[in-house]
Design a protein around this motif. Structure first.
Motif, mmCIF file in Angstrom:
data_model
loop_
_atom_site.group_PDB
_atom_site.id
_atom_site.type_symbol
_atom_site.label_atom_id
_atom_site.label_comp_id
_atom_site.label_asym_id
_atom_site.label_seq_id
_atom_site.Cartn_x
_atom_site.Cartn_y
_atom_site.Cartn_z
ATOM 1 N N LEU A 42 0.829 -1.211 0.000
ATOM 2 C CA LEU A 42 0.000 0.000 0.000
ATOM 3 C C LEU A 42 0.863 1.261 0.000
ATOM 4 O O LEU A 42 0.572 2.221 -0.724
ATOM 5 C CB LEU A 42 -0.946 0.007 1.204
ATOM 6 N N ALA A 43 1.930 1.255 0.782
ATOM 7 C CA ALA A 43 2.825 2.413 0.815
ATOM 8 C C ALA A 43 3.502 2.605 -0.541
ATOM 9 O O ALA A 43 3.646 3.744 -1.024
ATOM 10 C CB ALA A 43 3.866 2.229 1.915
ATOM 11 N N LEU A 49 1.703 6.568 -7.092
ATOM 12 C CA LEU A 49 0.678 7.542 -7.485
ATOM 13 C C LEU A 49 1.223 8.960 -7.355
ATOM 14 O O LEU A 49 1.025 9.798 -8.243
ATOM 15 C CB LEU A 49 -0.581 7.368 -6.635
ATOM 16 N N ASN A 50 1.915 9.242 -6.273
ATOM 17 C CA ASN A 50 2.470 10.581 -6.062
ATOM 18 C C ASN A 50 3.539 10.927 -7.095
ATOM 19 O O ASN A 50 3.707 12.090 -7.451
ATOM 20 C CB ASN A 50 3.045 10.715 -4.654
ATOM 21 N N GLU A 58 -6.032 3.120 -12.032
ATOM 22 C CA GLU A 58 -5.220 1.934 -11.719
ATOM 23 C C GLU A 58 -4.892 1.886 -10.237
ATOM 24 O O GLU A 58 -4.868 0.810 -9.627
ATOM 25 C CB GLU A 58 -3.923 1.953 -12.527
ATOM 26 N N HIS A 59 -4.642 3.052 -9.662
ATOM 27 C CA HIS A 59 -4.335 3.134 -8.223
ATOM 28 C C HIS A 59 -5.517 2.645 -7.393
ATOM 29 O O HIS A 59 -5.337 1.875 -6.439
ATOM 30 C CB HIS A 59 -3.975 4.573 -7.850
ATOM 31 N N ASP A 60 -6.717 3.074 -7.770
ATOM 32 C CA ASP A 60 -7.903 2.676 -7.005
ATOM 33 C C ASP A 60 -8.147 1.173 -7.075
ATOM 34 O O ASP A 60 -8.449 0.532 -6.056
ATOM 35 C CB ASP A 60 -9.133 3.436 -7.507
ATOM 36 N N ILE A 66 -5.329 -4.882 -2.903
ATOM 37 C CA ILE A 66 -4.429 -5.039 -1.749
ATOM 38 C C ILE A 66 -5.227 -5.024 -0.453
ATOM 39 O O ILE A 66 -4.945 -5.796 0.473
ATOM 40 C CB ILE A 66 -3.345 -3.939 -1.765
ATOM 41 N N GLN A 67 -6.236 -4.186 -0.380
ATOM 42 C CA GLN A 67 -7.062 -4.151 0.829
ATOM 43 C C GLN A 67 -7.818 -5.456 1.009
ATOM 44 O O GLN A 67 -7.995 -5.923 2.143
ATOM 45 C CB GLN A 67 -8.021 -2.964 0.768
#
Length: 132
Positions: A42-43, A49-50, A58-60, A66-67
């Motif tokens: 997650l990190a 993303l940053n 894609e990030h979502d 992962i969640q």
């Protein structure tokens, strides 16, 4: 005087085992390893993303996956291990073994007897040398 040497050798022989008990080793079970892995993922995903390496959509979807894995790993049963009980048993064995060996030697052994040969001397000579 020999007892000092015996005790010193016993301490030297058992020192690595006793020092390894003092060292705080972090043992992770399967559940803790999976949770740490997913937290790191997650990190890393947030960092990507940053930095603009992945799109927001894609990030979502990746974060959602992962969640899900994180929730699945969190539902694993945690093993019930008690470190204190096993450490105490190991320390008791490490200290009890030399004490039992000395007690056995004092009860069965004969420390006052002089050294004796293991078998008869060769050639019939009492000192083991052939006669000339």
């Amino acid at each position: 005087m020999i007892w000092i040497g015996i005790c010193l050798l016993g301490v030297i022989a058992l020192l690595p085992a006793l020092l390894s008990l003092r060292r705080a080793t972090l043992l992770r079970d399967e559940r803790e390893s999976a949770l740490a892995l997913h937290q790191a993922q997650l990190a890393e995903l947030e960092r990507d993303l940053n930095e603009g390496m992945i799109a927001a959509s894609e990030h979502d979807s990746a974060r959602l996956e992962i969640q899900r894995r994180l929730l699945g790993a969190d539902s694993l049963p945690a093993p019930e291990m008690r470190k204190g009980a096993s450490t105490g048993a190991i320390i008791a064995c490490l200290t009890g073994l030399p004490v039992a060996a000395v007690a056995l030697y004092l009860s069965v052994g004969h420390p006052g007897l002089p050294a004796q040969p293991a078998g008869p001397a060769p050639c019939g000579h009492p000192e083991g040398r052939p006669s000339q």
